[in-house]
Design a protein around this motif. Sequence first.
Motif, PDB file in Angstrom:
ATOM      1  N   LEU A 111       0.841  -1.191   0.000  1.00 27.16           N
ATOM      2  CA  LEU A 111       0.000   0.000   0.000  1.00 27.16           C
ATOM      3  C   LEU A 111       0.876   1.242   0.000  1.00 27.16           C
ATOM      4  CD1 LEU A 111      -2.369  -1.298   2.816  1.00 27.16           C
ATOM      5  CD2 LEU A 111      -2.795  -1.374   0.346  1.00 27.16           C
ATOM      6  N   PRO A 112       0.722   2.116  -0.991  1.00 25.22           N
ATOM      7  CA  PRO A 112       1.595   3.285  -1.078  1.00 25.22           C
ATOM      8  C   PRO A 112       1.376   4.262   0.071  1.00 25.22           C
ATOM      9  CG  PRO A 112      -0.182   3.465  -2.664  1.00 25.22           C
ATOM     10  CD  PRO A 112      -0.290   2.102  -2.052  1.00 25.22           C
ATOM     11  N   LEU A 113       2.444   4.927   0.429  1.00 23.40           N
ATOM     12  CA  LEU A 113       2.383   6.047   1.369  1.00 23.40           C
ATOM     13  C   LEU A 113       2.815   7.294   0.600  1.00 23.40           C
ATOM     14  CD1 LEU A 113       3.995   4.362   4.504  1.00 23.40           C
ATOM     15  CD2 LEU A 113       1.568   4.884   4.137  1.00 23.40           C
ATOM     16  N   ALA A 114       2.155   8.415   0.849  1.00 20.09           N
ATOM     17  CA  ALA A 114       2.438   9.643   0.118  1.00 20.09           C
ATOM     18  C   ALA A 114       3.896  10.059   0.312  1.00 20.09           C
ATOM     19  CB  ALA A 114       1.496  10.753   0.572  1.00 20.09           C
ATOM     20  N   ALA A 115       4.523  10.455  -0.773  1.00 17.42           N
ATOM     21  CA  ALA A 115       5.912  10.904  -0.726  1.00 17.42           C
ATOM     22  C   ALA A 115       6.014  12.198   0.067  1.00 17.42           C
ATOM     23  CB  ALA A 115       6.439  11.102  -2.140  1.00 17.42           C
ATOM     24  N   GLN A 116       7.043  12.284   0.880  1.00 17.18           N
ATOM     25  CA  GLN A 116       7.322  13.487   1.656  1.00 17.18           C
ATOM     26  C   GLN A 116       8.545  14.162   1.055  1.00 17.18           C
ATOM     27  OE1 GLN A 116       5.115  14.393   4.179  1.00 17.18           O
ATOM     28  NE2 GLN A 116       4.040  12.671   3.266  1.00 17.18           N
ATOM     29  N   PRO A 117       8.607  15.493   1.063  1.00 19.70           N
ATOM     30  CA  PRO A 117       9.690  16.219   0.392  1.00 19.70           C
ATOM     31  C   PRO A 117      11.102  15.794   0.808  1.00 19.70           C
ATOM     32  CG  PRO A 117       8.023  17.747   1.205  1.00 19.70           C
ATOM     33  CD  PRO A 117       7.646  16.381   1.701  1.00 19.70           C
ATOM     34  N   ASP A 118      11.334  15.545   2.083  1.00 20.60           N
ATOM     35  CA  ASP A 118      12.693  15.255   2.545  1.00 20.60           C
ATOM     36  C   ASP A 118      12.897  13.807   2.974  1.00 20.60           C
ATOM     37  OD1 ASP A 118      13.461  17.898   2.101  1.00 20.60           O
ATOM     38  OD2 ASP A 118      12.784  18.515   4.091  1.00 20.60           O
ATOM     39  N   SER A 119      12.103  12.892   2.462  1.00 20.06           N
ATOM     40  CA  SER A 119      12.284  11.497   2.842  1.00 20.06           C
ATOM     41  C   SER A 119      12.149  10.592   1.621  1.00 20.06           C
ATOM     42  CB  SER A 119      11.288  11.085   3.932  1.00 20.06           C
ATOM     43  OG  SER A 119       9.984  11.097   3.439  1.00 20.06           O
ATOM     44  N   ALA A 120      12.696   9.399   1.757  1.00 23.20           N
ATOM     45  CA  ALA A 120      12.669   8.418   0.673  1.00 23.20           C
ATOM     46  C   ALA A 120      11.248   7.874   0.499  1.00 23.20           C
ATOM     47  CB  ALA A 120      13.622   7.277   0.999  1.00 23.20           C
ATOM     48  N   PRO A 121      10.902   7.416  -0.718  1.00 18.00           N
ATOM     49  CA  PRO A 121       9.584   6.794  -0.933  1.00 18.00           C
ATOM     50  C   PRO A 121       9.397   5.577  -0.029  1.00 18.00           C
ATOM     51  CG  PRO A 121      10.687   7.206  -3.020  1.00 18.00           C
ATOM     52  CD  PRO A 121      11.690   7.474  -1.940  1.00 18.00           C
ATOM     53  N   ARG A 122       8.150   5.385   0.442  1.00 21.34           N
ATOM     54  CA  ARG A 122       7.823   4.285   1.349  1.00 21.34           C
ATOM     55  C   ARG A 122       6.515   3.638   0.957  1.00 21.34           C
ATOM     56  NH1 ARG A 122       8.705   7.123   7.232  1.00 21.34           N
ATOM     57  NH2 ARG A 122      10.891   7.613   6.937  1.00 21.34           N
ATOM     58  N   LEU A 123       6.346   2.422   1.462  1.00 20.58           N
ATOM     59  CA  LEU A 123       5.043   1.771   1.354  1.00 20.58           C
ATOM     60  C   LEU A 123       4.787   0.984   2.621  1.00 20.58           C
ATOM     61  CD1 LEU A 123       5.221  -1.531   0.769  1.00 20.58           C
ATOM     62  CD2 LEU A 123       5.737  -0.764  -1.512  1.00 20.58           C
ATOM     63  N   LEU A 124       3.504   0.818   2.905  1.00 25.54           N
ATOM     64  CA  LEU A 124       3.057   0.007   4.026  1.00 25.54           C
ATOM     65  C   LEU A 124       2.706  -1.365   3.479  1.00 25.54           C
ATOM     66  CD1 LEU A 124       2.086  -0.223   7.011  1.00 25.54           C
ATOM     67  CD2 LEU A 124      -0.159   0.547   6.190  1.00 25.54           C
ATOM     68  N   GLY A 125       3.231  -2.397   4.079  1.00 25.49           N
ATOM     69  CA  GLY A 125       2.957  -3.744   3.620  1.00 25.49           C
ATOM     70  C   GLY A 125       2.433  -4.624   4.733  1.00 25.49           C
ATOM     71  N   ALA A 126       1.846  -5.745   4.321  1.00 21.70           N
ATOM     72  CA  ALA A 126       1.356  -6.734   5.278  1.00 21.70           C
ATOM     73  C   ALA A 126       1.501  -8.116   4.670  1.00 21.70           C
ATOM     74  CB  ALA A 126      -0.101  -6.471   5.626  1.00 21.70           C
ATOM     75  N   LEU A 127       1.920  -9.067   5.476  1.00 21.07           N
ATOM     76  CA  LEU A 127       1.997 -10.469   5.074  1.00 21.07           C
ATOM     77  C   LEU A 127       1.009 -11.227   5.941  1.00 21.07           C
ATOM     78  CD1 LEU A 127       3.469 -12.540   3.268  1.00 21.07           C
ATOM     79  CD2 LEU A 127       5.054 -12.901   5.164  1.00 21.07           C
ATOM     80  N   VAL A 128      -0.078 -11.707   5.327  1.00 24.27           N
ATOM     81  CA  VAL A 128      -1.171 -12.329   6.078  1.00 24.27           C
ATOM     82  C   VAL A 128      -1.550 -13.667   5.444  1.00 24.27           C
ATOM     83  CG1 VAL A 128      -2.101 -10.148   6.939  1.00 24.27           C
ATOM     84  CG2 VAL A 128      -2.898 -11.024   4.762  1.00 24.27           C
ATOM     85  N   SER A 129      -2.141 -14.530   6.273  1.00 25.62           N
ATOM     86  CA  SER A 129      -2.601 -15.825   5.770  1.00 25.62           C
ATOM     87  C   SER A 129      -3.989 -16.127   6.318  1.00 25.62           C
ATOM     88  CB  SER A 129      -1.632 -16.940   6.160  1.00 25.62           C
ATOM     89  OG  SER A 129      -1.618 -17.117   7.549  1.00 25.62           O
ATOM     90  N   ASP A 130      -4.722 -16.969   5.571  1.00 27.55           N
ATOM     91  CA  ASP A 130      -6.045 -17.398   6.023  1.00 27.55           C
ATOM     92  C   ASP A 130      -5.940 -18.190   7.311  1.00 27.55           C
ATOM     93  OD1 ASP A 130      -7.946 -16.399   4.273  1.00 27.55           O
ATOM     94  OD2 ASP A 130      -7.642 -18.000   2.831  1.00 27.55           O
TER      95      ASP A 130
END
Length: 189
Positions: free
Chosen positions: A121-140
């Motif tokens: 899941l993307p996270l909005a880019a901030q001017p002074d920080s590297a690009p990031r994303l939120l992730g999750a590893l889930v199972s049934d």
Amino acid sequence: MRTKSGREIFSYWNDRRGSRTAPARADIDPSAIRHLLPDLFVLTQMDDGSLVFRLTGTRLYNLFHRDLRDNAFNALWQEDSAGYACRIAQGVMERARPVLFDIQAESATGLASQEFEMLLLPLAAQPDSAPRLLGALVSDQPLQDFGQPFAPLTLRSSRLLEVPVTHSFFVPPVSLWTKGRTVPFWERG
């Protein structure tokens, strides 16, 4: 999405983003999703373009029997899946489009097998920080025995996630990659 946890995480992310393409990291309140934290991670894109785990939940530590913080994202994958997984994750950051992976994992000894979903899941880019994303590893099926670490993961398929029309953009779900081949747009459902 097949998993309840995955749907909860996506719903929380979607609520936090509102009418924007992605929420900022500061919009994510860990206390609001405390019960989901063990499944979550944050990836950061380094200056050389590589992806690195910045934060990881305890379940990831238990699954792989090591702390993934500051480790490369591509090290989590089988060799034939690593390139695809990293390119798609970079695309999530660049295009602010959420993606779901279907994953197969085996224990290091090969005696146990488990299917997972991985949300990126993307996270909005901030001017002074590297690009990031939120992730999750889930199972049934929750894993009860963490006696053996999992071997690197195999990416089975990936697809863009639909964002409700009530928000600022809509992306129909499509398959990006399935079992070793890229699916041309004219073959997509």
